[in-house]
Design an enzyme around this catalytic site. Structure first.
Site: not given
Ligand code: VGL
Ligand code: ZN
Length: 194
Positions: A16, A58, A60, A66, A77, A102, A109, A137, A141
């Site tokens: 990510d 990510d 979405h 979320s 995001h 993903k 989630e 992060a 993730c």
């Molecule tokens: C993430 C919060 C929401 C990540 C993804 O990539 O860690 N964190 N979506």
């Molecule tokens: Zn996310």
């Protein structure tokens, strides 16, 4: 001290590294820009040795569960096909990189790169046994991807200077590192990789 030699069966998994998680993004991870040069060096190392590089993203739907405007914990995001979901322009994407999207279903989630994706099938097809993990992060993730990888029997090396945490609660990132280690991940610095 170089103790971990990259070899056949190894892969780099970059989690990510997308614009929304970088400075100026809607869910900017503190210090995330500082891991880009480190990740680029890792990418070059794996590429030069003929070992594959996988990148999760990510990805979405606009109304992902979320998102805060949907009752979730996060600002909007990484909406699919928007600039925020793009890989950072400062990331040295190898042309042979494999991209795994993903979090594509509204209700899932999708923190883990294995959740609802074909990542395991791709890794197994390529004969990958050891995963070297970097990205964002640490406390979401990266954590969930690493725990899933360990559960599925991969050896996991967490590239500790190539990850950054959201740290919604200060210390979350350090806690995540400890959790990954407790479950069997090896935390290694760049200097350890030959
Ligand atoms: C993430 C919060 C929401 C990540 C993804 O990539 O860690 N964190 N979506
Ligand atoms: Zn996310």
């Amino acid at each position: 001290m170089k103790t971990d030699r990259i070899t056949v069966g190894d892969a780099l998994l970059v989690v990510d590294v997308q614009n929304d998680f970088l400075p100026g993004g809607s869910l900017a991870v503190p210090g995330s820009e500082r891991i880009l040069p480190v990740i680029n060096r890792h990418i070059e190392k794996f590429r030069a040795l003929g070992c594959p590089v996988y990148l999760t993203r990510d990805w979405h739907p606009f109304d992902h569960a979320s998102f805060r405007n949907q009752g979730g914990p996060w600002p909007v995001h990484c909406v699919a096909d928007t600039p925020g979901a793009g890989f950072s322009a400062a990331l040295a994407l190898p042309e042979a990189a494999q991209v795994i999207s993903k979090g594509v279903r509204r209700e899932s989630e999708g923190y883990s790169g294995f959740d609802g994706t074909d990542l395991q099938a791709r890794l197994d097809y390529a004969g990958i046994r050891r995963l070297f993990v970097a990205g964002l992060a640490t406390d979401y993730c990266v954590l969930n991807t690493v725990l899933d990888a360990l559960k599925r029997g991969y050896a996991v090396f967490l590239l500790r200077d190539a990850v950054r945490a959201v740290d919604v609660v200060p210390g979350d990132g350090d806690k995540a590192l400890q959790t990954m280690r407790r479950h069997g991940a090896f935390l290694i610095g760049e200097e350890r990789l030959a």
